[in-house]
Write an enzyme that holds these catalytic residues in place. Structure first.
Site, PDB file in Angstrom:
ATOM      1  N   ASP A 518       0.864  -1.184   0.000  1.00 57.93           N
ATOM      2  CA  ASP A 518       0.000   0.000   0.000  1.00 57.93           C
ATOM      3  C   ASP A 518       0.905   1.241   0.000  1.00 57.93           C
ATOM      4  O   ASP A 518       2.127   1.123   0.179  1.00 57.93           O
ATOM      5  CB  ASP A 518      -0.848  -0.068   1.277  1.00 57.93           C
ATOM      6  N   GLU A 521       2.843   5.097  -3.862  1.00 53.91           N
ATOM      7  CA  GLU A 521       2.872   6.109  -4.949  1.00 53.91           C
ATOM      8  C   GLU A 521       4.212   6.816  -5.049  1.00 53.91           C
ATOM      9  O   GLU A 521       4.573   7.190  -6.170  1.00 53.91           O
ATOM     10  CB  GLU A 521       1.741   7.117  -4.729  1.00 53.91           C
ATOM     11  N   ASP A 594      -8.942   4.114  -1.933  1.00 58.78           N
ATOM     12  CA  ASP A 594      -9.882   4.536  -0.892  1.00 58.78           C
ATOM     13  C   ASP A 594     -11.159   5.140  -1.464  1.00 58.78           C
ATOM     14  O   ASP A 594     -11.349   6.360  -1.471  1.00 58.78           O
ATOM     15  CB  ASP A 594      -9.195   5.554   0.031  1.00 58.78           C
TER      16      ASP A 594
END
Ligand code: NOJ
Length: 927
Positions: A518, A521, A594
């Site tokens: 997770d 980025e 999300d």
């Protein structure tokens, strides 16, 4: 550290996290730059058509490629400091009509530094498919002063390098119709690296952040046109429609371009061109007139793409040969080089197949990974895990994987366990494994800067972290507080990271544990736009700006390689990643981040997943139920009913939400959710077969309707419904208390309701009554679907269960389908250890044929599994019994339910207990 210092630090962390969580409550537009605040985007967007003054000169063939120089028109005789240095252009051609165009600075002219060319995305095999160009022909295009260079692409297509004005396009041979072109509107611009001159201001500021930009402006922009196109698609990841809406031109003056910049955006809005977690710079056009084509720009810097609306060029004065059904687009990137690929199609599957021949075929998942996953931030402790696990059994709901989020660790130090909450991690995993279940734990890229944490200690000693602009280890804030980030661009560092996953290094892990990446980025809470500063430095001296969009890709790659190493090359990895780039399909699944528990997010999940599939990434899904907020039971049920058809099917929720395991909303809702999950388990053989198809061809598991019906205009912008493979059409229900749904069923053949077997005519929109039981789903006439109808605790426990084949006959009383089976786990399938069958029904006979190549000495996979039921829909003749060949055994035919569990209304022709093995050749003749 002294105790009061530690408390202070803790307070600071809490404060920062608090701030972060506040921002979680809604999308903070101001946190992120828009195009006007992004100087390269603003500059590029203000350019006028025709402003490119480059011409191509010195075209010649060398090393099997066409090379040329791009220079300003009168460059040969003008001495000007500011004039751009000649650029080097190469055109190369690959099998299946793929054209590659590269443009970079000329290394022989000594640019200040080498620009970044993304490594490790193009698969090595691709270079073997290069066609060695022998010659270039010339042709003077009408109105031009000088001839253009023409090269062969394939039997039907050729590429044109127009010298003056500079333009590249692909055209059909014979009729000369254009397919795709670059710089037809003269927007091309290439800002070259320069050495800073006195007084020049290169820094860029955004909010409290300053980007030192030591190499100054270095952006690239150009226009690309698609011909015979009704719509363009692709360039994920955005929460928006499947057919991309115009962002520039009359009526959309205020729109932002589609942004490709991997960002941790909390509660992203459901209809926006804004950049979120992933970037795939690959666009597909499709139209009734010509079919499909594609364009891919391999570049990992921030990119912005405009889709031009009709009439945008009313005043440009440039007239292109095909004004009708042309879609113009405008591509801008902050850095890197031009490395672009043109795909000619003409079918949608051809384009995706070819794109994946460049960037790699999607990984073949393990069987368990294609089943249902149960996640929550966070399952508190071992007792909670045990409780959730046993509740699934108590409620007779299958599931395969239980997930642990960040709080299972010791203070967000990945590869560790909170010893109070999870004192016996191995035992916990083994307990799940006895039921055939697996566990996934989260491992994020931010490494806690704590000298007593072995990962940090070793990474620091070895100098493995990304550096800040001053050359120190970059230090940013994320879940653990002060953190550093491994430099995943370096193969050595990736290999070291991969070793962290060995059973010895990851203490408390067992072979049934898999991984979730997770925040890759990467997310940096105190960084500009919540990410890493662009002037941070990577391996090889490259700036973060040049590779930002690929950071998460490299992290995903290294983690997946870690699991392969752990299993000594015998166990297929499962790694879910949030960030993605072109090529991520080779490393595992991704999810859409999300989202929120509302109907709009349920709705947008479909175009998002479809777009990912179109761009090579078949294994994706959205958080079922919505990550933020508390779904009403009806929404949750509808989400399960739709999510059961996502390629990646996982329930997940934020820690502030109420618990929402399937049994918490009363008996009826539990029943409905159970039914939805059961549908997925029944269809697992079909899904697994589709994953194998994706693995060998790139063709996605779920597909837009137009991928299966490319000439039906009514399907081109439909993103409410989708195909699962080529046999099932699913229509989501996206509103509360829906009583009806309008469902367009394409094609000339009928469709059979998946549950009731009721037939509907194709080529029409049907207004159907909708019940709470399921979302509308149909089997296409002419197809055969393999199912497994017995319910177990997990997919692993279904391995030896018998199959049901559902045959939906078309108007010629014919149908066909496929089944792929392997050990569900290892890489032996790559050596031929699998069963691949083709079932064909015609003339009243069902035949099972082998599709797997038969070669002596290859690895074998055997299975005793049999077919226990064959259901025939749309059978118009009377049938009493059937005979199996070659044994000549007779079996009974009777009317029976389509689904054993819910089939009260249906009475379909059913061949009971044929008992034929799926591994064998056989024929069943209906008498
Ligand atoms: C953000 C992810 O998108 C979400 O799925 C996860 O639960 C949280 N990070 C905590 O790890």
């Amino acid at each position: 550290m002294r105790p009061h210092m530690r408390n202070l630090n803790l307070l600071l962390i809490l404060l920062l996290l608090g701030l972060h969580l506040c921002s979680v409550l809604s999308w903070k537009r101001d946190e992120f730059r828009n195009c006007n605040q992004t100087p390269f985007c603003k500059r590029a967007r203000s350019r006028k058509p025709g402003s490119c003054s480059l011409v191509a000169r010195h075209a010649s063939i060398s090393d099997g490629e066409l090379t040329a120089k791009l220079l300003t028109k009168n460059q040969d005789n003008v001495e000007d400091h500011d004039q751009i240095q000649p650029l080097v252009l190469t055109l190369s051609v690959y099998q299946d009509g793929i054209l590659r165009l590269k443009i970079d600075e000329d290394p022989s002219l000594g640019p200040p530094k080498k620009r970044f060319e993304v490594p490790d995305v193009i698969v090595p095999e691709f270079s073997n498919t290069k066609l060695w160009l022998q010659r270039v022909s010339t042709e003077t295009i009408e109105g031009d002063a000088e001839p253009s260079s023409i090269v062969y692409i394939s039997d039907g297509y050729e590429a044109v390098l127009r010298h003056d004005p500079f333009e590249v396009y692909v055209r059909e041979k014979g009729n000369g119709n254009r397919v795709i072109s670059l710089n037809s509107h003269g927007f091309f611009d290439f800002e070259q690296l320069r050495t800073k001159r006195e007084g020049e201001e290169w820094e860029e500021r955004f909010r409290s952040h300053t980007d030192s930009r030591p190499y100054g402006p270095q952006s690239i922009s150009f226009d690309v046109s698609f011909y015979g196109a009704d719509f363009v698609y692709g360039i994920p990841e955005h929460a928006t429609s499947l057919a991309l809406k115009p962002t520039r031109g009359p009526g959309v003056e205020d729109s932002e371009p589609y942004r490709l910049f991997n960002l941790d955006v909390f509660e992203y809005i459901h209809d926006s061109p804004f950049g979120i977690y992933g970037s795939i710079p690959f666009m597909i056009s499709h139209g009734k007139q010509r079919g499909t084509s594609g364009f891919f720009w391999l570049n990992a810097a921030e990119m912005q793409i405009d889709v031009m609306g009709a009439g945008w060029d009313a005043e440009s004065g440039i007239a292109l040969p095909s004004e009708k059904n042309r879609i113009d687009t405008f591509w801008m990137s902050e850095a890197g080089i031009v490395d672009t690929f043109f795909f000619v199609g003409p079918g949608p599957k051809d384009v995706v197949r070819r794109y994946t021949s460049v960037t790699g075929m999607p990984a073949m998942p393990q069987l368990f990974a294609t089943a249902y996953h149960q996640c929550r931030w966070n399952y508190r402790d071992e007792e909670d895990v045990d409780h959730v696990d046993s509740k699934f059994d108590e409620h007779n709901i299958p599931y395969d994987v239980l997930w642990l989020d960040i709080d299972h660790t010791d203070g967000k130090r990945y590869f560790t366990w909170d010893s109070t909450l999870f004192p016996h991690p191995e035992e916990m995993q083994r307990k799940l494994a006895t039921k055939g279940r697996h566990m996934v734990t989260i491992v994020d890229p931010h490494i806690k800067r704590d000298d007593s944490y072995h990962v940090h200690k070793e990474a620091t000693q070895k100098g493995y972290y990304v550096k800040d602009a001053h050359g120190n280890d970059f230090d940013g804030w994320c879940w653990p507080g002060s953190s550093s980030y491994l430099d995943m661009l370096s193969p050595e560092i990736r290999s070291w990271w991969a070793d962290r996953f060995s059973l010895e290094n990851y203490v408390g892990s067992t072979p049934s544990l898999y991984i979730w990446n997770d925040m890759n980025e990467p997310s940096v809470f105190n960084g500009p736009e919540l990410t890493m500063p662009r002037d941070s430095l990577h391996f090889g001296g490259f700036e973060h700006r040049e590779l930002h969009n690929a950071y998460g890709y490299y992290f995903h790659m290294a983690t997946a390689e870690g699991l392969v190493k752990r299993g000594e090359g015998k166990d297929r990895p499962f790694v879910l990643s949030r960030a993605l780039f072109a090529g991520s399909q080779r490393y595992g699944a991704i999810w859409t981040g999300d989202n929120s528990a509302d109907w709009d997010h349920l709705r947008v999940s479909v175009p998002m997943v479809l777009t990912l599939g179109l761009t090579g990434m078949p294994f994706s899904g959205a958080d079922v139920g919505g990550f933020f907020g508390n779904p009403e039971p009806e929404l949750l049920v509808r989400w399960y009913q739709l999510g059961a058809y996502y390629p990646f099917f996982r329930g997940h929720a934020h820690h502030d939400t109420k618990r929402r395991e399937p049994w918490l909303f009363g008996e009826r809702n539990t029943e409905l959710i159970r039914d939805a999950i059961h549908v997925r388990y029944m269809l697992l053989p079909y899904f697994y077969t589709l994953f194998r198809e994706a693995n060998t061809s790139g063709v996605p598991v779920v597909r837009p309707l137009w991928m299966e019906f490319p000439s039906e205009e009514a399907t081109f912008s439909n993103d409410e419904a989708f195909m699962v493979g080529s046999s099932i059409l699913v229509q989501g229900i996206y509103t509360e208390r829906a009583k009806h749904a309008s469902v367009y069923l394409p094609g000339g053949q009928s469709w059979f309701d998946l549950r009731t077997g009721t037939a509907y005519k194709g080529g029409l929109t049907h207004k159907l009554g909708v019940s709470e039981d399921s979302v509308p789903a149909f089997q296409r006439a002419g197809t055969i679907i393999p199912r497994k109808d017995r319910f177990r605790r997990s997919s692993t426990q279904m391995v030896n269960d018998p199959y049901t084949l559902v045959i939906a006959l078309n108007s010629s009383q014919a149908a066909e389908g496929k089944l792929y089976v392997d050990d569900g786990k290892s890489f032996e399938f790559e050596r031929g250890a699998y069963i691949h069958r083709r079932f064909v029904f015609s003339d009243g006979k069902l035949t099972s044929m082998n599709l797997a190549p038969v070669s002596p000495g290859k690895s074998q996979f055997s299975s005793e599994t049999v077919v226990e039921r064959i259901v025939v829909l749309g059978h118009v003749h009377r049938a009493k019994s059937a005979v199996i060949e070659p044994t000549n055994r007779k079996v009974d035919i009777e009317l029976g339910p389509l689904w054993l569990q819910w089939g009260r209304e249906s009475a379909a022709v059913t061949i009971r207990k044929p008992g034929v093995r799926i591994a064998d050749n056989w024929t069943i003749k209906i008498l």
